[in-house]
Design an enzyme around this catalytic site. Structure first.
Site, PDB file in Angstrom:
ATOM      1  N   HIS A 194      74.045  14.374   2.041  1.00  0.00           N
ATOM      2  CA  HIS A 194      72.794  13.588   2.003  1.00  0.00           C
ATOM      3  C   HIS A 194      71.761  14.233   2.929  1.00  0.00           C
ATOM      4  CE1 HIS A 194      70.152  10.670   4.011  1.00  0.00           C
ATOM      5  NE2 HIS A 194      70.129   9.987   2.885  1.00  0.00           N
ATOM      6  N   ASN A 195      72.197  14.560   4.119  1.00  0.00           N
ATOM      7  CA  ASN A 195      71.257  15.148   5.088  1.00  0.00           C
ATOM      8  C   ASN A 195      70.800  16.542   4.676  1.00  0.00           C
ATOM      9  OD1 ASN A 195      71.869  12.818   6.492  1.00  0.00           O
ATOM     10  ND2 ASN A 195      71.779  13.817   8.471  1.00  0.00           N
ATOM     11  N   LYS A 208      77.708  11.915   3.649  1.00  0.00           N
ATOM     12  CA  LYS A 208      76.514  11.762   4.505  1.00  0.00           C
ATOM     13  C   LYS A 208      75.960  13.122   4.922  1.00  0.00           C
ATOM     14  CE  LYS A 208      73.305   9.769   6.955  1.00  0.00           C
ATOM     15  NZ  LYS A 208      72.872  10.538   8.033  1.00  0.00           N
ATOM     16  N   GLU A 230      68.226  15.997   2.304  1.00  0.00           N
ATOM     17  CA  GLU A 230      67.067  15.506   3.092  1.00  0.00           C
ATOM     18  C   GLU A 230      66.267  16.692   3.674  1.00  0.00           C
ATOM     19  OE1 GLU A 230      68.048  12.355   6.057  1.00  0.00           O
ATOM     20  OE2 GLU A 230      67.240  13.732   7.539  1.00  0.00           O
ATOM     21  N   SER A 237      72.764   5.702   6.557  1.00  0.00           N
ATOM     22  CA  SER A 237      71.432   6.322   6.480  1.00  0.00           C
ATOM     23  C   SER A 237      70.339   5.271   6.364  1.00  0.00           C
ATOM     24  CB  SER A 237      71.358   7.257   5.274  1.00  0.00           C
ATOM     25  OG  SER A 237      70.046   7.766   5.165  1.00  0.00           O
TER      26      SER A 237
HETATM   27  C1  6PG Z   1      69.482   9.283   8.075  1.00  0.00           C
HETATM   28  C2  6PG Z   1      69.097  10.569   8.766  1.00  0.00           C
HETATM   29  C3  6PG Z   1      69.684  10.682  10.122  1.00  0.00           C
HETATM   30  C4  6PG Z   1      69.432  12.045  10.754  1.00  0.00           C
HETATM   31  C5  6PG Z   1      68.139  12.163  11.404  1.00  0.00           C
HETATM   32  C6  6PG Z   1      67.858  13.471  12.117  1.00  0.00           C
HETATM   33  O1  6PG Z   1      70.085   9.410   7.028  1.00  0.00           O
HETATM   34  O2  6PG Z   1      69.160   8.206   8.561  1.00  0.00           O
HETATM   35  O3  6PG Z   1      69.587  11.625   8.006  1.00  0.00           O
HETATM   36  O4  6PG Z   1      71.038  10.452  10.024  1.00  0.00           O
HETATM   37  O5  6PG Z   1      70.357  12.273  11.701  1.00  0.00           O
HETATM   38  O6  6PG Z   1      67.127  11.873  10.521  1.00  0.00           O
HETATM   39  O7  6PG Z   1      68.251  14.606  11.447  1.00  0.00           O
HETATM   40  P1  6PG Z   1      67.826  16.054  11.990  1.00  0.00           P
HETATM   41  O8  6PG Z   1      67.579  15.944  13.454  1.00  0.00           O
HETATM   42  O9  6PG Z   1      68.942  16.963  11.726  1.00  0.00           O
HETATM   43  O10 6PG Z   1      66.567  16.388  11.260  1.00  0.00           O
END
Ligand code: 6PG
Length: 476
Positions: free
Chosen positions: A189-190, A186, A193, A132
């Site tokens: 994590h997302n 991960k 996010e 990430s």
């Molecule tokens: C990271 C982000 C990355 C993610 C994109 C797009 O940790 O660097 O989480 O891995 O894939 O930011 O995510 P979405 O298109 O699902 O918003």
């Protein structure tokens, strides 16, 4: 005598921005890296921009393989899904026992488990590693979430520790657990996010509409927040987004961007799996739904007229709204992490990952998209009690929630009165209010299920399953 060219330490397949930046990051730490991509232009640009770094840009898979030391350690940064399988299929004939493939993309954890099992049949190692930090993280230090065979991890541990972000000198990487543990972490994590991004969008919506703030004022507030307990990468980048000018119109870029957000789906995967494990993550669920709702642009515009409601303007009495919203963001941030950590706990049990919440909080403190000052407190909470079933139950964290509870409720009340949707804030409050109640009205749900479907119910005064012939009153 023929000169022996020095072999490469590691290989990278997939030279998009992330892949290329990771290669340069690895080279800057003294490693020689081979890079390969099907797109010859990407291979050329890797070579052309190498700038004296020890890079071998290969145009064919054969050259790429030949340039690697044994056992071969090859990282993949290709789009999740079929692309990963087809690269593995192409690579397989060149791989030998003990070679290690590392998928650094956002693969679904079940795919990772399947690939580990398939390659293990030929004594080849496969690891799923979450990375990430976006483009700049890859270049300057990402947070790295490795999972898979612990012995195989030893082959890349020094490399990962060198290239990862550092917090107080500690690298933001640690082996997390067997199998797909890295990709699972991960994914969560997302999910967090998604929740945090939606949360900040709600704060923006409230301040913009209730107080009629312009982008400069919003920039100031977010920047100020970023100096306090909300300090985090997402607050920081949001503050700078408010200032960005549009090259095409000279206006603020944010005001020219369509209010309809896209997704690659990792947030959705988090919600889907959480439902399967029966671990509630409503902030993540609603953040996914809000991205979907934002996509119904035409329908929303049409509904503005049909679902018309008299507009209630917010009347600021004592200039408290900014403070309420700050409290609501902090409260909801804590709840979003709490839900993510609870899911990791459930998954760890279900899939046998043996995850250590303290280690995860530790490696999320730097490099990744959800890095935040709050993670220091989360780390502390788990280091005091690694068996916490929910982060909210840590005394220190509970105190933080208590302290902003009143302002949180006032922020949500303002959203209700003015008709501004605050789904992550509201869901945070409902989650909090539900978990702190010894009694919830689910007895009525049990009764209804038994009434119409004879699904039985449990009682408060004795064990067992019970069914009642409910008196039917068919008035409808
Ligand atoms: C990271 C982000 C990355 C993610 C994109 C797009 O940790 O660097 O989480 O891995 O894939 O930011 O995510 P979405 O298109 O699902 O918003």
């Amino acid at each position: 005598m023929k000169m022996q060219t020095e072999k490469c330490d590691f290989g990278m397949i997939g030279l998009g921005t992330m892949g290329r930046n990771l290669v340069y990051n690895m080279c800057d730490h003294g490693y020689k890296i081979a890079g390969f991509d099907k797109d010859a232009a990407k291979v050329d640009s890797l070579g052309n921009e190498a700038d004296g770094r020890k890079v071998s840009a290969a145009h064919t898979l054969e050259d790429f393989i030949r340039s690697l030391k044994t056992p071969k350690v090859i990282m993949l940064l290709v789009p999740a899904g079929k692309a990963v399988d087809s690269v593995i299929d192409e690579l397989k004939p060149y791989l030998l026992k003990d070679d290690l493939l590392i998928d650094c993309g956002n693969s679904h954890f079940t795919d990772t488990d399947r690939r580990i099992a398939t390659l293990a049949k030929d004594d080849m190692q496969f690891m799923g590693v979450g990375i990430s930090g976006g483009e700049s993280g890859a270049r300057n230090g990402p947070s790295i979430m490795p999972g898979g065979n612990e012995k195989a991890y030893e082959l890349v541990k020094p490399l990962f520790e060198a290239i990862a972000a550092k917090v107080n000198g500690a690298p933001c990487v640690t082996w997390l657990g067997p199998g797909s543990a890295g990709h699972y972490v991960k994914m969560v994590h997302n999910g967090i996010e998604y929740a945090l991004m939606q949360l900040l969008a709600e704060a923006y919506h409230m301040l913009k509409e209730c107080l009629q703030l312009n982008n400069d004022q919003l920039h100031k507030i977010f920047s100020y927040w970023n100096e306090g307990r909300l300090k985090s990468y997402l607050v920081e980048i949001s503050a700078s987004v408010f200032l960005q000018e549009d090259d095409l119109t000279g206006k603020r870029l944010l005001d020219m961007i369509l209010d309809s957000s896209k997704q690659n789906g990792t947030g959705q995967w988090t919600s889907q799996n959480a439902m399967e494990l029966h671990v509630p993550v409503p902030n993540i669920d609603i953040a996914c739904s809000m991205r979907d709702i934002s996509g119904f642009k035409k329908q929303r515009v049409d509904s503005e007229f049909i679902l018309n409601w008299h507009k209630v303007d917010f009347r600021e009495k004592d200039g408290e709204l900014i403070d309420w919203v700050e409290n609501a963001v902090y409260f909801s941030m804590i709840i979003s992490y709490a839900q993510g950590m609870a899911l990791l706990n459930g998954a760890s049990e279900k899939y046998g990952y043996g995850l250590k919440p303290e280690s995860i909080a530790g490696i999320w403190r730097g490099g990744c998209i959800i890095r935040a000052a709050l993670l220091d407190d989360i780390l502390k909470a788990y280091s005091q009690d690694a068996s916490l079933v929910n982060l909210m139950l840590s005394k220190d964290i509970a105190m933080k929630l208590q302290n902003c509870q009143d302002s949180m409720r006032l922020a949500v009340k303002t959203g209700i009165e003015t008709g501004i949707p605050l789904p992550v804030m509201m869901s945070s409050l409902s989650y909090f209010d539900s978990f702190r109640r010894g009694w919830l009205p689910a007895n009525l749900i049990q009764a209804q299920r038994d009434y119409f479907g004879a699904h039985t119910y449990e009682r408060t005064d004795r064990a067992g399953s019970f069914h009642t012939q409910w008196k039917q009153e068919n008035s409808l």
